[in-house]
Design a protein around this motif. Structure first.
Motif, short mmCIF file in Angstrom:
data_model
loop_
_atom_site.label_atom_id
_atom_site.label_comp_id
_atom_site.label_asym_id
_atom_site.label_seq_id
_atom_site.Cartn_x
_atom_site.Cartn_y
_atom_site.Cartn_z
N ALA A 9 39.92 51.96 40.45
CA ALA A 9 39.75 53.36 40.83
C ALA A 9 38.94 54.08 39.77
N GLY A 10 37.95 54.84 40.20
CA GLY A 10 37.17 55.63 39.27
C GLY A 10 36.00 54.92 38.63
N SER A 11 35.87 53.62 38.80
CA SER A 11 34.75 52.91 38.17
C SER A 11 33.44 53.32 38.84
N ALA A 12 32.36 53.15 38.11
CA ALA A 12 31.04 53.51 38.64
C ALA A 12 30.73 52.71 39.90
N MET A 13 31.09 51.42 39.90
CA MET A 13 30.83 50.60 41.08
C MET A 13 31.68 51.06 42.26
N HIS A 14 32.91 51.47 42.00
CA HIS A 14 33.78 51.96 43.07
C HIS A 14 33.18 53.23 43.69
N ARG A 15 32.70 54.13 42.85
CA ARG A 15 32.09 55.36 43.36
C ARG A 15 30.83 55.04 44.16
N PHE A 16 30.01 54.10 43.64
CA PHE A 16 28.81 53.70 44.36
C PHE A 16 29.17 53.08 45.70
N ARG A 17 30.18 52.19 45.69
CA ARG A 17 30.61 51.53 46.93
C ARG A 17 31.07 52.56 47.95
N ASP A 18 31.80 53.57 47.51
CA ASP A 18 32.26 54.61 48.43
C ASP A 18 31.09 55.37 49.03
N ARG A 19 30.13 55.76 48.20
CA ARG A 19 28.96 56.50 48.70
C ARG A 19 28.09 55.61 49.58
N GLU A 155 27.82 42.40 49.32
CA GLU A 155 28.35 41.09 48.93
C GLU A 155 28.27 40.88 47.41
N VAL A 156 27.22 41.37 46.78
CA VAL A 156 27.11 41.25 45.32
C VAL A 156 28.20 42.09 44.66
N MET A 157 28.47 43.28 45.20
CA MET A 157 29.57 44.09 44.64
C MET A 157 30.89 43.34 44.74
N HIS A 158 31.10 42.66 45.86
CA HIS A 158 32.34 41.89 46.01
C HIS A 158 32.38 40.72 45.03
N LEU A 159 31.26 40.06 44.84
CA LEU A 159 31.21 38.96 43.87
C LEU A 159 31.54 39.47 42.46
N ILE A 160 31.03 40.63 42.12
CA ILE A 160 31.35 41.22 40.82
C ILE A 160 32.85 41.46 40.71
N ASP A 161 33.46 41.96 41.78
CA ASP A 161 34.92 42.14 41.79
C ASP A 161 35.64 40.81 41.58
N LEU A 162 35.17 39.79 42.30
CA LEU A 162 35.81 38.47 42.17
C LEU A 162 35.67 37.92 40.76
N LEU A 163 34.49 38.05 40.19
CA LEU A 163 34.27 37.53 38.84
C LEU A 163 35.06 38.32 37.80
#
Length: 181
Positions: A9-19, A155-163
């Motif tokens: 929550a609150g991470s830059a990637m999370h905010r980007f993913r939401d937008r 999919e790259v955002m999800h891979l980053i989450d997985l890694l």
């Protein structure tokens, strides 16, 4: 069909993913409304005895676009159909490896799809829709490489989450097991 990884929550990637997800929702909504209006007009004109010559062709294009851009939205929301039961039975470390491997395969597939989508563009130069000859076929078929790139972003955002999940769940096998379905 469930979220396989909750972002921080609150991470830059999370905010980007939401937008990014909101942007894709708007694209899909606009396409759905356009398709509904176009089909309704087609039915009304046909009922009035004055069929629109472009109705069927445009409806097909809008449906294809809706499918491709809807797939990009599903990718960002992790809403594609899956069958995680076998992977869920694996030990956490193997489950993580299987999820990362599968994610890399998905990324490679959509990279290839995007590349091939671009590769066909030169062959379409000079082609146009039959009923609306002023609309180039390149515009119609651009949905393939464009949606492939949109899907790749998700999919790259999800891979980053997985890694990154190893650090998140470093002390807890249960947290890792719960976070990667």
């Amino acid at each position: 069909m469930h979220d396989t990884m909750a972002p921080h929550a609150g991470s830059a990637m999370h905010r980007f993913r939401d937008r990014y997800g909101l942007f894709l929702e708007w694209v899909v909504m606009v396409l759905m409304v356009a398709l509904a209006v176009e089909v309704t007009l087609g039915v009304l004109f046909r009922a009035a005895g004055s069929s629109l010559v472009w109705y069927d062709e445009v409806a097909s294009v809008l449906l294809a676009w809706l499918t491709f851009y809807g797939s990009a939205l599903a990718s960002v929301k992790r809403a594609h159909i899956g069958c995680p039961e076998i992977v869920d039975q694996m030990p956490p470390a193997l489950r993580r490896a299987a999820n990362i491997f599968a994610q890399v395969l998905v990324i490679l597939f959509f990279a290839l799809l995007g590349w091939m989508g671009l590769a066909i563009m030169p062959a379409l130069v000079g082609e146009a829709l039959v009923s609306l000859p002023w609309i180039p076929m390149n515009v119609v078929q651009s949905v393939i490489p464009v949606s492939a790139v949109l899907i790749l972003v998700g999919e790259v955002m999800h891979l980053i989450d997985l890694l990154g999940s190893r650090q998140v769940a470093a002390g807890s096998g249960a947290a890792l097991a719960d976070g990667l379905h």
